[in-house]
Design an enzyme around this catalytic site. Structure first.
Site, short mmCIF file in Angstrom:
data_model
loop_
_atom_site.label_atom_id
_atom_site.label_comp_id
_atom_site.label_asym_id
_atom_site.label_seq_id
_atom_site.Cartn_x
_atom_site.Cartn_y
_atom_site.Cartn_z
N PHE A 252 -43.28 78.55 63.75
CA PHE A 252 -44.31 77.84 64.51
C PHE A 252 -45.62 78.60 64.59
CE2 PHE A 252 -42.81 73.77 66.24
CZ PHE A 252 -41.63 73.74 65.53
N CYS A 263 -43.22 64.25 70.99
CA CYS A 263 -42.70 65.17 72.00
C CYS A 263 -43.74 66.10 72.60
CB CYS A 263 -41.57 66.00 71.40
SG CYS A 263 -40.31 64.98 70.67
C1 UGA Z 1 -40.27 69.09 68.69
C2 UGA Z 1 -39.45 70.38 68.84
O1 UGA Z 1 -39.63 71.22 67.70
C3 UGA Z 1 -37.97 70.06 69.01
O2 UGA Z 1 -37.24 71.25 69.27
C4 UGA Z 1 -37.81 69.09 70.20
O3 UGA Z 1 -36.46 68.70 70.38
C5 UGA Z 1 -38.62 67.86 69.96
O4 UGA Z 1 -40.00 68.23 69.79
C6 UGA Z 1 -38.45 66.96 71.16
O5 UGA Z 1 -38.86 67.34 72.27
O6 UGA Z 1 -37.81 65.90 71.03
P1 UGA Z 1 -40.79 67.42 66.64
O7 UGA Z 1 -41.79 66.78 67.54
O8 UGA Z 1 -39.85 66.56 65.87
O9 UGA Z 1 -39.87 68.46 67.46
O10 UGA Z 1 -41.60 68.23 65.54
P2 UGA Z 1 -41.98 69.75 65.24
O11 UGA Z 1 -41.37 70.13 63.96
O12 UGA Z 1 -41.75 70.62 66.39
O13 UGA Z 1 -43.56 69.59 64.99
C7 UGA Z 1 -44.43 69.17 66.04
C8 UGA Z 1 -45.87 69.23 65.61
O14 UGA Z 1 -46.29 70.59 65.49
C9 UGA Z 1 -46.15 68.60 64.25
O15 UGA Z 1 -47.36 67.88 64.33
C10 UGA Z 1 -46.29 69.79 63.32
O16 UGA Z 1 -47.10 69.54 62.22
C11 UGA Z 1 -46.91 70.81 64.25
N1 UGA Z 1 -46.67 72.21 63.83
C12 UGA Z 1 -45.41 72.73 63.88
C13 UGA Z 1 -47.74 72.98 63.42
O17 UGA Z 1 -48.91 72.52 63.38
N2 UGA Z 1 -47.51 74.28 63.07
C14 UGA Z 1 -46.26 74.83 63.11
O18 UGA Z 1 -46.13 76.02 62.78
C15 UGA Z 1 -45.19 74.03 63.51
#
Ligand code: UGA
Length: 436
Positions: A252, A263
């Protein structure tokens, strides 16, 4: 164990199918008749890799079934999970608990035996107390225990996350709740997935704290990326350099156009609201929400600047590759692509776009964007190509073809999936995030 899953949306369906795959007998319940009909026909309401096959296997194996009748579905269940939606309430950002409380009442009215009721939906601190009160107020004579068991699934990787979790959090107030939950998760226990037992309120807060912390981590590295651009440093190396410190961790820390999805935006707002209600401000999270919100439009302005500024950009065309908030999902909720496209169109730039899975959901949100059938159709005639979502399909574009089709060899990569030296060698003017 017999498990009832009330709500067959993202969380309910993935969790239900995985529990069935562990050998439990699972009934997924949803009041949406059309959704249940489609599930009976093997059609998934969401796009999630591996889900369709998992559902099919377990339906065939007789362990997974679907119904619209809550009374039938919960009959004989040892554990009844509440996995309905908790959208942001209009106006104040509070989690809307109408559906959760409706289900609680209906469960209480239809209970036919002792059961543990589990909130899997993301719910603010204290919701479990209210769920318990609502069920007891129905006058049920059965023994109940209301437990909190937040989910930590990521869209696009949900099945793997469910089957190999970093941890399982269970907030229970009595032995009945703890024992039933231990049985429910026994198959994972054997995999040595750690189970953390806490109080119910603690468990509810863990979910929000986890998402707020991850949103903070992303926002932190995004601000470092901006600073990198100013001072001539490379944010990917900064991420590596700090991520190798075990106390920080490498995940992350990918800079990009800001977090989106169903989320983080919703849960950070709900946490702020809870903090305000309890008169315990969480200023870091306040800043994260503000910084992330303004970042999405700032990414649109970055593209406008790449086109030569507001005056030069008017009348030009941009090709957006990727619209969903991240790859391997069709989810458009709070996707940065919406703000990027809007900012471009506000500046008089015509926008064409392609996304492998998200186009159907994107269309009503972005009616003025021309949706194309493949990336190259979007790129044809474009003055700038913008990578918004890091789908694998965009990692190995035919750069020669891109150059031939586009009006100019200008590529803005908001996810840093290409190497600046390679792009320069291929003859592109290439801009990315935080690689000054
Ligand atoms: C997130 C959490 O990672 C899960 O653990 C949690 O269960 C879920 O929310 C929830 O509350 O239901 P999710 O929303 O599916 O999961 O997606 P992520 O993979 O966490 O990404 C979220 C956002 O952050 C995306 O827009 C992604 O592009 C961004 N992101 C993620 C970044 O910009 N940089 C990163 O290093 C990681």
């Amino acid at each position: 164990m017999k498990i009832a899953m009330v709500g067959s949306g993202y969380v309910g369906l993935v969790s239900g199918a995985c529990f069935a795959d562990f050998g439990h007998e699972v009934v997924c319940i949803d009041k949406d008749q059309a959704k249940i009909d489609r599930l009976h026909a093997g059609v998934m309401p969401i796009y999630e890799p591996g889900l369709e096959a998992l559902v099919e296997t377990n339906v065939k194996g007789g362990r997974l079934s679907f119904t619209t009748s809550l009374a039938d579905g919960i009959s004989g269940a040892d554990a009844i999970f509440i996995a309905v939606g908790t959208p942001s309430r209009r106006g104040d950002g509070h989690a809307d608990l109408t559906f959760v409380y409706e289900v609680a009442r209906e469960v209480g009215e239809n209970l036919a035996g002792d059961a543990v009721i589990v909130t899997k939906s993301t719910v603010p601190v204290g919701t479990g107390d209210e769920v318990e009160r609502i069920i007891r107020d129905t006058g049920t004579r059965h023994r109940i225990s209301v437990v909190s068991n937040p989910e930590f699934l990521r869209e696009g990787a949900a099945i793997g996350d469910f089957k190999r979790p970093d941890r399982i959090v269970i907030g229970a107030e009595d032995d009945f709740g703890r024992e039933v939950m231990r049985e429910v998760y026994r198959p994972l226990y054997l995999n040595e997935s750690p189970i953390l037992f806490t109080s119910r309120r603690t468990s509810e807060l863990i979910k929000y704290a986890a998402n707020a912390f991850l949103a903070t981590k992303i926002t932190f590295i995004n601000e470092m990326a901006d600073l990198c651009e100013k001072v001539g440093a490379n944010v990917q190396d900064v991420s590596r350099g700090i991520g190798m410190d075990n106390r920080i961790g490498s995940k992350f820390l990918h800079a990009g156009p800001g977090y989106g999805g169903s989320c983080f935006p919703k849960d950070t707002l709900a946490l702020l609201k809870t903090a305000e209600d309890y008169d315990s401000p969480t200023r870091i999270v306040e800043a994260v929400v503000k910084v992330n919100d303004s970042r999405k439009r700032a990414m649109g302005r970055k593209v406008v600047d790449a086109l030569g500024g507001v005056d030069a950009a008017r009348g030009k065309k941009a090709a957006l590759l990727g619209l969903t908030f991240k790859p391997n999902t069709d989810d458009m909720r709070d996707s940065p692509a919406i703000a990027v496209a809007q900012t471009l169109m506000d500046a008089g730039v015509a926008v064409a776009a392609y996304d492998p899975e998200g186009m159907e959901q994107a269309r009503p949100l972005l009616p003025e964007v021309t949706m194309c059938d493949d990336p190259y159709a979007a790129i044809a005639g474009a003055d700038v190509v913008v990578i918004v979502t890091e789908w694998d399909a965009f990692r190995a574009l035919d750069l020669k073809r891109v150059k031939e089709l586009a009006n100019a060899p200008l590529l803005v990569d908001l996810r840093n999936i290409y190497n600046p030296d390679d792009m320069a060698a291929a003859g592109f003017t290439y801009l990315s995030v935080g690689r000054g």
